[in-house]
Design an enzyme around this catalytic site. Structure first.
Site, PDB file in Angstrom:
ATOM      1  CG  HIS A   1      -6.434   0.633   1.827  1.00  0.00           C
ATOM      2  ND1 HIS A   1      -5.519   1.290   1.029  1.00  0.00           N
ATOM      3  CD2 HIS A   1      -5.701  -0.038   2.746  1.00  0.00           C
ATOM      4  CE1 HIS A   1      -4.304   1.025   1.447  1.00  0.00           C
ATOM      5  NE2 HIS A   1      -4.385   0.229   2.494  1.00  0.00           N
TER       6      HIS A   1
ATOM      7  CG  PHE B   1      -0.231  -6.239   4.147  1.00  0.00           C
ATOM      8  CD1 PHE B   1      -0.718  -5.488   5.189  1.00  0.00           C
ATOM      9  CD2 PHE B   1      -1.103  -7.143   3.539  1.00  0.00           C
ATOM     10  CE1 PHE B   1      -2.023  -5.618   5.637  1.00  0.00           C
ATOM     11  CE2 PHE B   1      -2.415  -7.286   3.971  1.00  0.00           C
ATOM     12  CZ  PHE B   1      -2.872  -6.517   5.017  1.00  0.00           C
TER      13      PHE B   1
ATOM     14  CD  GLU C   1      -1.257   6.977  10.137  1.00  0.00           C
ATOM     15  OE1 GLU C   1      -0.829   7.773   9.282  1.00  0.00           O
ATOM     16  OE2 GLU C   1      -2.195   6.177   9.920  1.00  0.00           O
TER      17      GLU C   1
ATOM     18  CB  CYS D   1      -0.945  -0.019   1.193  1.00  0.00           C
ATOM     19  SG  CYS D   1      -1.960  -1.508   1.234  1.00  0.00           S
TER      20      CYS D   1
ATOM     21  CE  LYS E   1      -5.483   4.029   2.924  1.00  0.00           C
ATOM     22  NZ  LYS E   1      -4.519   5.118   3.233  1.00  0.00           N
TER      23      LYS E   1
ATOM     24  CG  HIS F   1      -1.814   3.773   6.020  1.00  0.00           C
ATOM     25  ND1 HIS F   1      -1.789   3.732   4.645  1.00  0.00           N
ATOM     26  CD2 HIS F   1      -1.947   2.486   6.446  1.00  0.00           C
ATOM     27  CE1 HIS F   1      -1.919   2.467   4.244  1.00  0.00           C
ATOM     28  NE2 HIS F   1      -2.017   1.700   5.312  1.00  0.00           N
TER      29      HIS F   1
END
Length: 415
Positions: free
Chosen positions: A342, A403, A316, A165, A337, A305
Site C-alpha cells: 500500500h 483514512f 468494498e 490514501c 496491492k 482499493h
C-alpha cells in the site's frame, strides 16, 4: 459550456516491483511480490519488520549530491517518475506552452522521514534549537509539485492534494476537471510517498493496521483471503500526463486511453474504519459512472482499493455488488496491492497506471497470495486470483479510499 475531452499521453512509475513502467507492468502480470525485510532502518524491535520498499534506489543516480540533500525521498521519487512520464509523452519546450501546463500532485504524508530525522537530531542534542534550513521545504507535502514545476518551467495551476490514501486519485480528478474546463492543456498528475521509516511503521503498528506476518512476508499482502491480517506498507511514485484531446492530436502525441469520469465522496463514519456497508464506496463509484455518462455494463475491470484488511475488503465487495448488481459477476476485480503493498498517497497513481495498461493491453493483473476463501465474500465474484487473465477491457475503474473516510474513483476507457 461544452466540456473538453481528456486523454492519457504519458506514464512514469517508480514502484516496489519495478523502477519504470515496463518493469512495473511485467511484474504485475507475473504476480511478483515486492515485500521484503526492511533495509531502510533497523526494524528488529518493531511488530512489523517488512515492507514493500523501492529496490536499489540511489538518489545519486538521479541527482547531484547537493541537490539530493535538499529533497526528501518522497520528492526524489516524484521527480524520477515524472521524468519518465515527460519523456514518454514526448513533451518538450517546443511543443507545449508552459503557461498552459500544470502540476497537481498527491501525497498523504509528505516528508515524514525529514520530519522524523530533524526531531531525532534535536532530541540527541543539548536542547539548543539547531535545525536544517531545508527542514520545512523538504517536509511540506506540496513541495513535490513545486519541484516538478521548477524543473520543467511549467507555470499552470500547481498544488498538492492531501486526502490520505485517496490523494493521488484526487490529484488525477482535479487535473481532469481543470482540463475539461479549459484551464490548461496538460497536467502532470500523480503522487508519491516515502513512509517506510520508524515513524511510519511504528505509527501504523500502533493502529494495528499493518500485517505482522513476519514469517511469511512475501505473501503477507493477501486481499480477500480469510487469513489476511492487515496491509503491507509500500513506497514509490506514479506520474500520469493528462492532456486535452485536440491538443494531444495536434502535437502528434501517443494516446493511451481516455479518462472519462471521476467521483469523490465521504463515508462520514469513522476516523480509520470504512463504512461497514460500503456506503461511501458505492456512492463514489456511482458518481464516477454518472460523470462519465456510462452504464454499469460498460465497465469490465475494477482495480479495487483492496488493502488486505479484514474490514475494508468486505465493505468494498459489498459496494461493488450494490452498484453493479448482476453485472458484478461479469467483472474482473483485482487488488494490485497484493504485489506492491500500500503506497498510501501514491497508491491511486500506480493503480491508475495498472488500469490504463489493462485497457490498452486487454489483460487484467491478478490478486496474488490467495489460498483461503473468505466466507464473507460472494464466491461468484471474480477476484482474478493468483494469475493474470486476458479479456477485452473496454473500461477500467480505479478505487482508492483514505483514512478520514475519503473515497475516490476514476474511470479509464478505450479511445
Amino acid at each position: 459550456m461544452e466540456l473538453k475531452r481528456v486523454v492519457v499521453t504519458g506514464l512514469g512509475a517508480l514502484t516496489p516491483i519495478g523502477s519504470n513502467v515496463k518493469d512495473y507492468w511485467n511484474s504485475l502480470l507475473n504476480g511478483v511480490s515486492g515485500a521484503a525485510p526492511i533495509t531502510l532502518f533497523d526494524a528488529s524491535k518493531f511488530k512489523t519488520q517488512f515492507a514493500c520498499e523501492v529496490k536499489n534506489f540511489d538518489p545519486n543516480d538521479h541527482f547531484d549530491r547537493k541537490e539530493a540533500r535538499k529533497l526528501d525521498r518522497f520528492s526524489q521519487y516524484a521527480l524520477v517518475s515524472v521524468e519518465e512520464a515527460i519523456q514518454n509523452a514526448g513533451i518538450t519546450p517546443d511543443n507545449v506552452d508552459p503557461d498552459r501546463v500544470g502540476v497537481i500532485w498527491g501525497s498523504g504524508i509528505g516528508g515524514l522521514e525529514t520530519f522524523q530525522q530533524e526531531c531525532f537530531n534535536y532530541a540527541k542534542g543539548d536542547g539548543t534549537p539547531r535545525f536544517n534550513p531545508f527542514f520545512i521545504p523538504k517536509m511540506i507535502a506540496d513541495i513535490a509539485s513545486g519541484h516538478i514545476s521548477i524543473k520543467y518551467g511549467f507555470r499552470g495551476p500547481n498544488f498538492t492534494t492531501v486526502s490520505a490514501c485517496a490523494s493521488s486519485t484526487n490529484a488525477l480528478i482535479d487535473a481532469f476537471t481543470y482540463i475539461r474546463l479549459g484551464k490548461a492543456d496538460i497536467f502532470v498528475a500523480g503522487g508519491s510517498e516515502a513512509a517506510v521509516n520508524e515513524a511510519g511503521i511504528g505509527g501504523f503498528n500502533a493502529l494495528k493496521a499493518l500485517s505482522t506476518n513476519n514469517e511469511n512476508y512475501k505473501t503477507a499482502s493477501r486481499p480477500f483471503d480469510s487469513t489476511r491480517d492487515g496491509f503491507v506498507l509500500g513506497e514509490g511514485a506514479g506520474a500520469i500526463i493528462l492532456e486535452e484531446y485536440e491538443h494531444a492530436k495536434k502535437r502528434g502525441a501517443h494516446i493511451y486511453c481516455e479518462l472519462v469520469g471521476g467521483g469523490m465522496s465521504a463515508d462520514a463514519h469513522h476516523m480509520t474504519a470504512p463504512h461497514p456497508e460500503g456506503l461511501g464506496a458505492s456512492n463514489v463509484m456511482r458518481y464516477a459512472l454518472d460523470d462519465a455518462g456510462m452504464t454499469i455494463d460498460e465497465v469490465d475491470y475494477i482495480n479495487v482499493h483492496g488493502t488486505s484488511t479484514p474490514l475494508g475488503d468486505v465493505a468494498e465487495s459489498k459496494a461493488i455488488l450494490e452498484v453493479f448488481g448482476e453485472h458484478a459477476y461479469n467483472l474482473n476485480i483485482s487488488s494490485t496491492k497484493s504485489m506492491t503493498g500500500h503506497l498510501l498517497g501514491a497508491a491511486g497513481a500506480i493503480e491508475a497506471i495498472a488500469c490504463i495498461l489493462s485497457v490498452v493491453n486487454d489483460v487484467v493483473p491478478p490478486t496474488i497470495n490467495h489460498v483461503h476463501p473468505d466466507e464473507n465474500l460472494d464466491p461468484k465474484l471474480n477476484f482474478t486470483f493468483n494469475k493474470a487473465q486476458h479479456r477485452t477491457v473496454r473500461a477500467a475503474l480505479s478505487n482508492t479510499f483514505g483514512f478520514g473516510g475519503h473515497n475516490t474513483s476514476a474511470i479509464f476507457r478505450k479511445i
